[in-house]
Design a protein around this motif. Structure first.
Motif, PDB file in Angstrom:
ATOM      1  N   LEU A   1       0.562  -0.950   0.241  1.00 29.98           N
ATOM      2  CA  LEU A   1       0.123   0.379   0.477  1.00 29.98           C
ATOM      3  C   LEU A   1       1.050   0.803   0.086  1.00 29.98           C
ATOM      4  N   THR A   2       0.846   2.212  -0.536  1.00 28.68           N
ATOM      5  CA  THR A   2       1.681   3.348  -0.606  1.00 28.68           C
ATOM      6  C   THR A   2       0.981   4.933  -1.326  1.00 28.68           C
ATOM      7  N   THR A   3      -0.318   4.329  -1.218  1.00 23.78           N
ATOM      8  CA  THR A   3      -1.449   5.225  -1.458  1.00 23.78           C
ATOM      9  C   THR A   3      -3.040   4.977  -0.818  1.00 23.78           C
ATOM     10  N   LEU A   4      -2.937   6.280   0.229  1.00 22.89           N
ATOM     11  CA  LEU A   4      -4.232   5.796   1.472  1.00 22.89           C
ATOM     12  C   LEU A   4      -5.187   7.141   1.219  1.00 22.89           C
ATOM     13  N   GLU A   5      -6.073   6.788   0.662  1.00 25.76           N
ATOM     14  CA  GLU A   5      -7.516   7.890   0.813  1.00 25.76           C
ATOM     15  C   GLU A   5      -8.515   8.165   1.663  1.00 25.76           C
ATOM     16  N   LEU A   6      -9.074   9.149   2.521  1.00 24.61           N
ATOM     17  CA  LEU A   6      -9.479   8.831   3.435  1.00 24.61           C
ATOM     18  C   LEU A   6     -10.488  10.512   3.645  1.00 24.61           C
ATOM     19  N   GLY A   7     -10.297  10.958   1.938  1.00 24.70           N
ATOM     20  CA  GLY A   7     -11.382  11.982   2.663  1.00 24.70           C
ATOM     21  C   GLY A   7     -12.844  11.674   3.340  1.00 24.70           C
ATOM     22  N   ASN A   8     -13.735  12.505   3.396  1.00 25.95           N
ATOM     23  CA  ASN A   8     -14.112  12.964   4.406  1.00 25.95           C
ATOM     24  C   ASN A   8     -14.960  11.628   4.595  1.00 25.95           C
ATOM     25  N   ASN A   9     -14.770  11.598   5.881  1.00 29.28           N
ATOM     26  CA  ASN A   9     -14.684  10.318   6.526  1.00 29.28           C
ATOM     27  C   ASN A   9     -15.209  10.320   7.848  1.00 29.28           C
ATOM     28  N   ARG A  10     -14.815  11.736   8.245  1.00 27.49           N
ATOM     29  CA  ARG A  10     -15.083  12.221   9.209  1.00 27.49           C
ATOM     30  C   ARG A  10     -14.705  11.452  10.849  1.00 27.49           C
ATOM     31  N   ILE A  11     -13.308  11.464  10.257  1.00 27.65           N
ATOM     32  CA  ILE A  11     -12.617  10.601  11.528  1.00 27.65           C
ATOM     33  C   ILE A  11     -11.547  11.258  12.569  1.00 27.65           C
ATOM     34  N   SER A  12     -11.951  12.235  12.110  1.00 25.92           N
ATOM     35  CA  SER A  12     -11.341  12.850  13.603  1.00 25.92           C
ATOM     36  C   SER A  12     -10.767  13.097  13.930  1.00 25.92           C
ATOM     37  N   ASP A  13     -10.751  13.248  15.831  1.00 26.77           N
ATOM     38  CA  ASP A  13      -9.338  13.811  16.209  1.00 26.77           C
ATOM     39  C   ASP A  13      -8.943  12.319  17.102  1.00 26.77           C
ATOM     40  N   GLU A  14      -9.503  10.889  16.628  1.00 30.11           N
ATOM     41  CA  GLU A  14      -9.524   9.730  17.224  1.00 30.11           C
ATOM     42  C   GLU A  14      -9.168   9.007  15.785  1.00 30.11           C
ATOM     43  N   GLY A  15      -9.343   8.872  14.577  1.00 26.00           N
ATOM     44  CA  GLY A  15      -9.123   8.568  13.915  1.00 26.00           C
ATOM     45  C   GLY A  15      -7.630   8.975  13.120  1.00 26.00           C
ATOM     46  N   ALA A  16      -7.128   9.806  13.732  1.00 27.23           N
ATOM     47  CA  ALA A  16      -6.140  11.004  13.194  1.00 27.23           C
ATOM     48  C   ALA A  16      -4.793   9.932  13.680  1.00 27.23           C
ATOM     49  N   GLN A  17      -5.430  10.371  15.183  1.00 25.37           N
ATOM     50  CA  GLN A  17      -3.932   9.748  16.713  1.00 25.37           C
ATOM     51  C   GLN A  17      -4.107   8.274  16.266  1.00 25.37           C
ATOM     52  N   ALA A  18      -4.895   7.571  15.445  1.00 30.76           N
ATOM     53  CA  ALA A  18      -4.625   6.308  14.952  1.00 30.76           C
ATOM     54  C   ALA A  18      -3.694   5.729  14.070  1.00 30.76           C
ATOM     55  N   LEU A  19      -3.973   6.786  12.522  1.00 32.11           N
ATOM     56  CA  LEU A  19      -3.449   6.680  11.801  1.00 32.11           C
ATOM     57  C   LEU A  19      -1.599   7.175  11.956  1.00 32.11           C
ATOM     58  N   ALA A  20      -1.793   8.108  12.569  1.00 31.59           N
ATOM     59  CA  ALA A  20      -0.660   8.637  13.614  1.00 31.59           C
ATOM     60  C   ALA A  20       0.636   7.501  14.245  1.00 31.59           C
ATOM     61  N   GLU A  21      -0.302   6.707  15.166  1.00 26.84           N
ATOM     62  CA  GLU A  21       0.584   5.454  15.486  1.00 26.84           C
ATOM     63  C   GLU A  21       1.223   4.604  14.070  1.00 26.84           C
ATOM     64  N   GLY A  22       0.322   4.020  13.505  1.00 25.18           N
ATOM     65  CA  GLY A  22       0.196   3.769  11.908  1.00 25.18           C
ATOM     66  C   GLY A  22       1.638   3.749  11.655  1.00 25.18           C
ATOM     67  N   LEU A  23       1.416   5.440  11.249  1.00 26.70           N
ATOM     68  CA  LEU A  23       2.609   5.841  10.164  1.00 26.70           C
ATOM     69  C   LEU A  23       3.846   5.975  11.344  1.00 26.70           C
ATOM     70  N   LYS A  24       3.893   5.458  12.436  1.00 35.17           N
ATOM     71  CA  LYS A  24       4.701   5.915  13.263  1.00 35.17           C
ATOM     72  C   LYS A  24       6.504   4.582  13.222  1.00 35.17           C
ATOM     73  N   ILE A  25       5.285   3.327  12.282  1.00 39.65           N
ATOM     74  CA  ILE A  25       6.101   2.718  12.014  1.00 39.65           C
ATOM     75  C   ILE A  25       6.151   2.255  10.420  1.00 39.65           C
ATOM     76  N   ASN A  26       5.685   2.746  10.047  1.00 42.02           N
ATOM     77  CA  ASN A  26       4.804   2.524   8.260  1.00 42.02           C
ATOM     78  C   ASN A  26       6.211   2.719   7.306  1.00 42.02           C
ATOM     79  N   THR A  27       6.376   1.501   6.227  1.00 43.39           N
ATOM     80  CA  THR A  27       7.637   1.422   5.757  1.00 43.39           C
ATOM     81  C   THR A  27       6.452   1.810   4.156  1.00 43.39           C
ATOM     82  N   THR A  28       5.300   1.932   3.827  1.00 45.86           N
ATOM     83  CA  THR A  28       5.387   1.823   2.002  1.00 45.86           C
ATOM     84  C   THR A  28       4.825   2.982   2.271  1.00 45.86           C
ATOM     85  N   LEU A  29       4.221   3.282   3.004  1.00 43.59           N
ATOM     86  CA  LEU A  29       3.242   4.691   2.522  1.00 43.59           C
ATOM     87  C   LEU A  29       3.456   5.626   2.218  1.00 43.59           C
ATOM     88  N   THR A  30       3.649   6.500   0.772  1.00 41.71           N
ATOM     89  CA  THR A  30       3.781   7.657   0.652  1.00 41.71           C
ATOM     90  C   THR A  30       3.311   8.701   0.405  1.00 41.71           C
TER      91      THR A  30
END
Length: 88
Positions: free
Chosen positions: A1-30
């Motif tokens: 997975l290199t691209t993730l498009e999640l626009g218009n999904n109301r993920i809010s702060d909680e979702g952004a925090q979860a994504l941020a945790e994943g991005l700390k160990i991400n090796t492919t998403l650009t």
């Protein structure tokens, strides 16, 4: 997975925090598109923290969210450290 498009999904702060945790160990998403997701300062701060250590993400879209000066300042500080992100 290199691209993730999640626009218009109301993920809010909680979702952004979860994504941020994943991005700390991400090796492919650009590319991560999070426009129009009701992300506020807490989500922006979490993303800023992960940007300090993420060396893969090159594009991050955060348009049309509720990020104020405080969140923008945290992101700006992260960009002083992150040299990989080229489109913001």
């Amino acid at each position: 997975l290199t691209t993730l498009e999640l626009g218009n999904n109301r993920i809010s702060d909680e979702g952004a925090q979860a994504l941020a945790e994943g991005l700390k160990i991400n090796t492919t998403l650009t590319t991560l598109k999070l426009d129009n997701n009701q992300i506020g300062d807490e989500g922006a701060q979490a993303l800023a923290e992960c940007l300090k250590i993420n060396t893969t993400l090159m594009t991050l879209e955060l348009g049309d969210n509720q990020i104020s000066y405080q969140g923008a300042q945290a992101l700006a500080e992260a960009l002083k450290i992150n040299t990989t992100l080229t489109t913001f």
